[in-house]
Design an enzyme around this catalytic site. Structure first.
Site, PDB file in Angstrom:
ATOM      1  CB  SER A 178      -0.986  -0.118   1.237  1.00 53.22           C
ATOM      2  OG  SER A 178      -2.026   0.974   0.999  1.00 53.22           O
ATOM      3  CG  ASP A 202      -3.994  -2.831  -4.189  1.00 50.43           C
ATOM      4  OD1 ASP A 202      -4.359  -2.748  -5.232  1.00 50.43           O
ATOM      5  OD2 ASP A 202      -5.020  -2.353  -3.409  1.00 50.43           O
ATOM      6  CG  HIS A 273      -5.962  -2.240   0.190  1.00 51.82           C
ATOM      7  ND1 HIS A 273      -5.314  -1.671  -0.860  1.00 51.82           N
ATOM      8  CD2 HIS A 273      -5.235  -1.606   1.276  1.00 51.82           C
ATOM      9  CE1 HIS A 273      -4.251  -0.980  -0.566  1.00 51.82           C
ATOM     10  NE2 HIS A 273      -4.183  -0.764   0.552  1.00 51.82           N
TER      11      HIS A 273
END
Length: 464
Positions: A178, A202, A273
């Site tokens: 992330s 991601d 996610h």
């Protein structure tokens, strides 16, 4: 797609739920010397918010179950004449994996870090350095984004000290989750792209999608950058950021993740996610290959317009630790989109089956339910038939390969009042891709699928 402010608010909710669901990883009982990631509270954050409080944890095959705190002080210039890192398990002769976590809204440590480290160590004999920046990554997302470059700068100081001990920049592989992907990207920027590799799981989207490439991850940040996208419509970024970008199931909604907030709060706000992380760890275990197919967009991929890897001279890129994702061509591509379908649970691998259907012209619209069966397994696909076309193609994620499919079934479904009474199928063909064995397609020609009746055909074949 929600606006940026909505996305950020959702991001806050996401990590709140993540913290509640995943909980806090406990220190191993009876071993107080093992290092662990940090936690912080809102009160601590407010009292000392000017300090990032970075720390580094080291895991190797020699201390797989007991992380060691890795101090920058042990790498001072005064020790250069002594044996390198004599009090540490760190081995300068081995490659180094650097794990960088992302945003932590509640200040809790990420529970998945050590599992990822162990997966890496099972796959390769390396040093694994975990960057613990929980303190600077917590609570207000916009302030965390302001911190990420300072975090990258501090990491770069450590890398420079390791260089003095004999490490090469090419030996470092950053794995950023992330927001951690953009931290890794800025470290790469500071070293002018000489870092060996960055893998982005991601990479974060809010406040980064429209950012300049200096401020976000991009292919120039390392000698090779690969990214996995699983939540590009909310918390992940929707644009390619690497040499190759794997978009799983189109890069947004993942199979097995709840679509309703009433089914599972975890599934609704964070499952997509976090899927990139879980797929990557599964790939490290090596139980089955996760292969990406180059294509310009997901719609073309699903319509069967992209089914080979000729652009890579026939060898498809794979998720995992293969050098350059298995790409052998030079120069490397940039921002190459790759698509693949996955299953809903580990090991997430699925076989791509291209279904090609041709029917006779219809008087009314219709719907066919196509099922591929193997023993007790069945994969269904509904195909809506229109009066203005007779040829249809679609890609299925099948649990078994083409040669293991035992039968194909069809039902003429749909609302009774508008449905075509009988559908004449000129041909239906199944083919697997990409296929190293060049398997012959499975085809059935000239049959009717009658309303209210199940049509079925058995295949007789053997896998070699």
């Amino acid at each position: 797609m929600p606006g940026q402010h909505t996305t950020i608010l959702l991001c806050v909710l996401t990590v709140c739920i993540t913290s509640l669901v995943l909980g806090v990883e406990e220190r191993q009982s009876g071993d107080d010397e093992c290092a662990d990631l940090s936690n912080t509270t809102w009160r601590q954050y407010r009292q000392q918010r000017v300090r990032l409080q970075l720390q580094y944890l080291l895991l190797t095959r020699k201390n797989l179950e007991c992380a060691q705190t890795f101090h920058q002080d042990s790498l001072s210039d005064s020790q250069q004449q002594q044996p390198p890192l004599q009090s540490s398990y760190f081995d300068v002769s081995r490659p180094t994996k650097v794990i960088v976590h992302g945003y932590r809204v509640m200040g809790s440590k990420p529970s998945w870090v050590k599992e990822l480290a162990r997966s890496l160590l099972r796959a390769q004999d390396v040093n694994v350095l975990v960057v613990d920046w929980v303190y600077g990554a917590s609570f207000a997302y916009n302030l965390v984004v302001e911190n990420y470059k300072e975090v990258a700068l501090q990491i770069s100081v450590l890398i420079n000290q390791l260089k003095k001990q004999g490490c090469e920049l090419e030996s470092f592989h950053f794995i950023g989750v992330s927001l951690g992907a953009h931290v890794a990207g800025f470290v790469g920027t500071l070293f002018e792209g000489k870092i060996g590799r960055i893998t982005a799981l991601d990479p974060a989207g809010p406040m980064f999608k429209d950012a300049d490439i200096f401020d976000r991850l991009d292919p120039s940040d390392a000698q090779f950058v690969d990214a996995i996208h699983t939540d590009s419509d909310y918390f992940g970024i929707s644009i390619p950021v690497g040499h190759v970008d794997f978009f799983l199931n189109g890069g947004s909604d993942q199979t097995g993740c709840a679509r309703s907030r009433f089914n599972s709060m975890y599934g609704y706000v964070i499952c997509d996610h976090m899927r990139a992380l879980h797929v990557y760890m599964s790939a490290l275990n090596g139980s089955c290959p996760l292969i990406g197919i180059p294509c310009s967009n997901y719609e073309d991929f699903m319509n069967g317009h992209c089914s080979n890897c000729d652009v890579f001279r026939g060898k498809c890129p794979t998720i995992g630790l293969s050098e350059n994702s298995g790409i052998a061509i030079s120069p490397l591509p940039k921002e190459q989109k790759l698509f693949l379908l996955t299953s809903s649970s580990a090991p997430f691998c699925a076989h791509h089956i291209l279904l090609q259907l041709e029917v006779s012209p219809l008087d009314k619209s219709a719907e066919l339910e196509v099922t591929l069966r193997t023993d007790n397994l069945g994969k269904e696909q509904r195909i809506r038939l229109q009066t203005d076309t007779t040829q249809y193609t679609t890609v299925l994620a099948n649990p078994v390969s083409l040669c293991e499919i035992q039968s194909i079934q069809m039902k003429n479904t749909g609302n009774w009042f508008y449905r075509q009474r009988d559908v004449h199928v000129k041909s239906v063909c199944l083919s697997g891709f990409p296929s190293l064995r060049r398997e012959e397609p499975l085809c059935v020609n000239n049959f009717n699928v009658r309303r209210g009746s199940l049509w079925s055909h058995e295949f007789v074949q053997v896998c070699f």
